[in-house]
Design a protein around this motif. Structure first.
Motif, PDB file in Angstrom:
ATOM      1  N   ARG A 140       0.819  -1.214   0.000  1.00 36.00           N
ATOM      2  CA  ARG A 140       0.000   0.000   0.000  1.00 36.00           C
ATOM      3  C   ARG A 140       0.856   1.270   0.000  1.00 36.00           C
ATOM      4  O   ARG A 140       0.324   2.376   0.054  1.00 36.00           O
ATOM      5  CB  ARG A 140      -0.949  -0.005   1.196  1.00 36.00           C
ATOM      6  N   ILE A 141       2.175   1.113  -0.042  1.00 32.89           N
ATOM      7  CA  ILE A 141       3.080   2.250  -0.215  1.00 32.89           C
ATOM      8  C   ILE A 141       3.770   2.086  -1.567  1.00 32.89           C
ATOM      9  O   ILE A 141       4.321   1.033  -1.868  1.00 32.89           O
ATOM     10  CB  ILE A 141       4.126   2.335   0.901  1.00 32.89           C
ATOM     11  N   ARG A 142       3.751   3.143  -2.369  1.00 37.14           N
ATOM     12  CA  ARG A 142       4.364   3.110  -3.683  1.00 37.14           C
ATOM     13  C   ARG A 142       5.406   4.228  -3.778  1.00 37.14           C
ATOM     14  O   ARG A 142       5.211   5.325  -3.251  1.00 37.14           O
ATOM     15  CB  ARG A 142       3.305   3.284  -4.786  1.00 37.14           C
ATOM     16  N   LEU A 143       6.499   3.961  -4.493  1.00 39.13           N
ATOM     17  CA  LEU A 143       7.633   4.872  -4.573  1.00 39.13           C
ATOM     18  C   LEU A 143       7.855   5.317  -6.019  1.00 39.13           C
ATOM     19  O   LEU A 143       7.783   4.508  -6.943  1.00 39.13           O
ATOM     20  CB  LEU A 143       8.908   4.192  -4.066  1.00 39.13           C
ATOM     21  N   TYR A 144       8.157   6.605  -6.175  1.00 41.70           N
ATOM     22  CA  TYR A 144       8.437   7.147  -7.503  1.00 41.70           C
ATOM     23  C   TYR A 144       9.601   8.119  -7.377  1.00 41.70           C
ATOM     24  O   TYR A 144       9.524   9.097  -6.623  1.00 41.70           O
ATOM     25  CB  TYR A 144       7.204   7.873  -8.053  1.00 41.70           C
ATOM     26  N   THR A 145      10.682   7.858  -8.089  1.00 43.57           N
ATOM     27  CA  THR A 145      11.863   8.708  -8.029  1.00 43.57           C
ATOM     28  C   THR A 145      12.010   9.475  -9.335  1.00 43.57           C
ATOM     29  O   THR A 145      12.101   8.867 -10.408  1.00 43.57           O
ATOM     30  CB  THR A 145      13.135   7.882  -7.775  1.00 43.57           C
ATOM     31  N   VAL A 146      12.016  10.791  -9.244  1.00 49.87           N
ATOM     32  CA  VAL A 146      12.215  11.635 -10.423  1.00 49.87           C
ATOM     33  C   VAL A 146      13.702  11.632 -10.765  1.00 49.87           C
ATOM     34  O   VAL A 146      14.533  12.006  -9.931  1.00 49.87           O
ATOM     35  CB  VAL A 146      11.735  13.070 -10.165  1.00 49.87           C
ATOM     36  N   PRO A 147      14.072  11.204 -11.965  1.00 47.80           N
ATOM     37  CA  PRO A 147      15.499  11.157 -12.315  1.00 47.80           C
ATOM     38  C   PRO A 147      16.097  12.556 -12.401  1.00 47.80           C
ATOM     39  O   PRO A 147      15.419  13.527 -12.753  1.00 47.80           O
ATOM     40  CB  PRO A 147      15.505  10.467 -13.682  1.00 47.80           C
ATOM     41  N   LYS A 148      17.385  12.657 -12.083  1.00 51.26           N
ATOM     42  CA  LYS A 148      18.087  13.933 -12.177  1.00 51.26           C
ATOM     43  C   LYS A 148      18.355  14.261 -13.645  1.00 51.26           C
ATOM     44  O   LYS A 148      18.898  13.438 -14.381  1.00 51.26           O
ATOM     45  CB  LYS A 148      19.404  13.864 -11.410  1.00 51.26           C
ATOM     46  N   ARG A 149      17.991  15.472 -14.009  1.00 50.36           N
ATOM     47  CA  ARG A 149      18.181  15.878 -15.399  1.00 50.36           C
ATOM     48  C   ARG A 149      18.353  17.379 -15.457  1.00 50.36           C
ATOM     49  O   ARG A 149      17.518  18.134 -14.957  1.00 50.36           O
ATOM     50  CB  ARG A 149      16.969  15.453 -16.236  1.00 50.36           C
ATOM     51  N   LYS A 150      19.450  17.821 -16.059  1.00 46.33           N
ATOM     52  CA  LYS A 150      19.693  19.251 -16.218  1.00 46.33           C
ATOM     53  C   LYS A 150      19.041  19.741 -17.508  1.00 46.33           C
ATOM     54  O   LYS A 150      19.038  19.059 -18.519  1.00 46.33           O
ATOM     55  CB  LYS A 150      21.190  19.535 -16.258  1.00 46.33           C
ATOM     56  N   ALA A 151      18.485  20.958 -17.457  1.00 46.72           N
ATOM     57  CA  ALA A 151      17.863  21.553 -18.633  1.00 46.72           C
ATOM     58  C   ALA A 151      17.861  23.061 -18.476  1.00 46.72           C
ATOM     59  O   ALA A 151      17.775  23.579 -17.368  1.00 46.72           O
ATOM     60  CB  ALA A 151      16.440  21.036 -18.813  1.00 46.72           C
ATOM     61  N   GLU A 152      17.977  23.773 -19.586  1.00 43.77           N
ATOM     62  CA  GLU A 152      17.972  25.231 -19.552  1.00 43.77           C
ATOM     63  C   GLU A 152      16.565  25.799 -19.551  1.00 43.77           C
ATOM     64  O   GLU A 152      16.375  27.006 -19.389  1.00 43.77           O
ATOM     65  CB  GLU A 152      18.761  25.782 -20.747  1.00 43.77           C
ATOM     66  N   ALA A 153      15.566  24.943 -19.748  1.00 43.42           N
ATOM     67  CA  ALA A 153      14.171  25.362 -19.716  1.00 43.42           C
ATOM     68  C   ALA A 153      13.371  24.244 -19.062  1.00 43.42           C
ATOM     69  O   ALA A 153      13.821  23.083 -19.028  1.00 43.42           O
ATOM     70  CB  ALA A 153      13.662  25.638 -21.127  1.00 43.42           C
ATOM     71  N   PRO A 154      12.201  24.556 -18.507  1.00 48.34           N
ATOM     72  CA  PRO A 154      11.380  23.506 -17.881  1.00 48.34           C
ATOM     73  C   PRO A 154      11.076  22.383 -18.861  1.00 48.34           C
ATOM     74  O   PRO A 154      10.794  22.629 -20.039  1.00 48.34           O
ATOM     75  CB  PRO A 154      10.101  24.256 -17.482  1.00 48.34           C
ATOM     76  N   ILE A 155      11.145  21.145 -18.401  1.00 45.54           N
ATOM     77  CA  ILE A 155      10.807  20.000 -19.239  1.00 45.54           C
ATOM     78  C   ILE A 155       9.413  19.519 -18.877  1.00 45.54           C
ATOM     79  O   ILE A 155       8.937  19.723 -17.764  1.00 45.54           O
ATOM     80  CB  ILE A 155      11.836  18.858 -19.086  1.00 45.54           C
ATOM     81  N   ASP A 156       8.743  18.891 -19.837  1.00 46.88           N
ATOM     82  CA  ASP A 156       7.342  18.552 -19.647  1.00 46.88           C
ATOM     83  C   ASP A 156       7.107  17.080 -19.344  1.00 46.88           C
ATOM     84  O   ASP A 156       5.957  16.663 -19.166  1.00 46.88           O
ATOM     85  CB  ASP A 156       6.527  18.956 -20.872  1.00 46.88           C
ATOM     86  N   ASP A 157       8.157  16.273 -19.282  1.00 51.53           N
ATOM     87  CA  ASP A 157       7.947  14.849 -19.034  1.00 51.53           C
ATOM     88  C   ASP A 157       9.207  14.237 -18.440  1.00 51.53           C
ATOM     89  O   ASP A 157      10.308  14.794 -18.562  1.00 51.53           O
ATOM     90  CB  ASP A 157       7.575  14.118 -20.323  1.00 51.53           C
ATOM     91  N   ILE A 158       9.035  13.109 -17.802  1.00 53.83           N
ATOM     92  CA  ILE A 158      10.142  12.362 -17.217  1.00 53.83           C
ATOM     93  C   ILE A 158       9.932  10.883 -17.495  1.00 53.83           C
ATOM     94  O   ILE A 158       8.819  10.446 -17.765  1.00 53.83           O
ATOM     95  CB  ILE A 158      10.243  12.595 -15.693  1.00 53.83           C
ATOM     96  N   LYS A 159      11.023  10.125 -17.417  1.00 53.07           N
ATOM     97  CA  LYS A 159      10.944   8.688 -17.625  1.00 53.07           C
ATOM     98  C   LYS A 159      11.241   7.978 -16.311  1.00 53.07           C
ATOM     99  O   LYS A 159      12.388   7.958 -15.853  1.00 53.07           O
ATOM    100  CB  LYS A 159      11.919   8.245 -18.715  1.00 53.07           C
ATOM    101  N   ALA A 160      10.212   7.433 -15.715  1.00 56.63           N
ATOM    102  CA  ALA A 160      10.352   6.701 -14.454  1.00 56.63           C
ATOM    103  C   ALA A 160       9.117   5.829 -14.289  1.00 56.63           C
ATOM    104  O   ALA A 160       8.151   5.945 -15.057  1.00 56.63           O
ATOM    105  CB  ALA A 160      10.507   7.659 -13.279  1.00 56.63           C
ATOM    106  N   GLN A 161       9.145   4.953 -13.298  1.00 59.51           N
ATOM    107  CA  GLN A 161       8.033   4.044 -13.045  1.00 59.51           C
ATOM    108  C   GLN A 161       7.739   3.999 -11.548  1.00 59.51           C
ATOM    109  O   GLN A 161       8.654   4.074 -10.723  1.00 59.51           O
ATOM    110  CB  GLN A 161       8.372   2.621 -13.524  1.00 59.51           C
ATOM    111  N   TRP A 162       6.465   3.879 -11.202  1.00 56.00           N
ATOM    112  CA  TRP A 162       6.101   3.625  -9.814  1.00 56.00           C
ATOM    113  C   TRP A 162       6.555   2.215  -9.421  1.00 56.00           C
ATOM    114  O   TRP A 162       6.484   1.286 -10.224  1.00 56.00           O
ATOM    115  CB  TRP A 162       4.597   3.737  -9.637  1.00 56.00           C
ATOM    116  N   GLN A 163       7.003   2.072  -8.174  1.00 58.49           N
ATOM    117  CA  GLN A 163       7.467   0.787  -7.675  1.00 58.49           C
ATOM    118  C   GLN A 163       6.788   0.465  -6.351  1.00 58.49           C
ATOM    119  O   GLN A 163       6.478   1.365  -5.554  1.00 58.49           O
ATOM    120  CB  GLN A 163       8.985   0.801  -7.466  1.00 58.49           C
TER     121      GLN A 163
END
Length: 225
Positions: A140-163
């Motif tokens: 009943r606890i789920r984890l999601y880690t946003v990957p580190k990614r450098k960008a000069e402007a805001p990005i609109d998507d990320i590649k990760a999965q709930w675990q």
């Protein structure tokens, strides 16, 4: 070092997983924050977004309710009715002959854990980590880690999965976030989703929107030309 910050899921679109305009893309796709094993926020309308073929109709079905929209500028977005805590459920997203099905989706409390090194500090480096990790299995606890990614402007998507939370997944996760989620789940008796997005030593300006920086004479010099 700044203190950890806890941000309700309702603000997530403001911190890097929103739905900015993209060029049209033919493949039906959901934003990276939506995957199997996800937790969605209870008691609030549920935004779901992604990308698809320009002009196509997209239908999202969840908890017996279906909402349709059209792809405009390559993107689509729907808002599903608020739900009580529960699950697991399936979510189906369909557009013409294409479909995406997410399984084992829960509805509960979703929190964003954001900060610098004190929030990034992994469970493996906490006090007595072996015992905490060994007892961490909790569907009943789920984890999601946003990957580190450098960008000069805001990005609109990320590649990760709930675990699913357990000994195989929690060791490298934020210790503060895990202990918070574990105790909150016990207190509330609902599923818990934890979104970890931290970067040790990162400046506050990197997490602040351009309009907010521009409004300050002192901070607007930090905006890249």
């Amino acid at each position: 070092m700044r203190s950890p910050k806890w941000i309700p899921f309702g603000l997530i679109s403001l911190i890097g997983v929103g739905y900015a305009t993209l060029e049209a893309q033919a493949e039906l796709r959901l934003a990276g924050v939506f995957s199997s094993h996800a937790v969605l926020q209870r008691g609030r309308p549920l935004p779901v977004w992604g990308w698809g073929d320009e002009g196509a109709t997209v239908k999202v079905t969840f908890c017996g309710r279906a909402v349709e929209t059209r792809v405009v500028g390559g993107k689509w977005r729907v808002e599903l009715p608020a739900q009580r805590a529960g699950g697991p459920y399936e979510m189906e997203v369909r557009s013409g002959a294409e479909s995406v099905t997410l399984s084992d989706v829960l509805v509960g409390e979703v929190w964003v854990a954001s900060g610098q090194s004190n929030m990034e500090w992994p469970l493996t480096r906490s006090e007595n980590p072996q015992a905490a990790i060994a007892s961490s299995a909790n569907p009943r606890i789920r984890l999601y880690t946003v990957p580190k990614r450098k960008a000069e402007a805001p990005i609109d998507d990320i590649k990760a999965q709930w675990q699913l939370c357990g000994p195989e997944t929690v060791g490298g996760f934020s210790a503060v976030a895990y202990f918070f989620g574990r105790d909150l789940g016990k207190e509330l008796g609902v599923p818990i989703g934890l979104i970890h997005t931290s970067w040790g030593g990162s400046p506050a300006e990197a997490w602040t929107s351009e309009p907010a920086l521009s409004a300050s004479e002192e901070l607007k010099k930090d905006i890249l030309d």
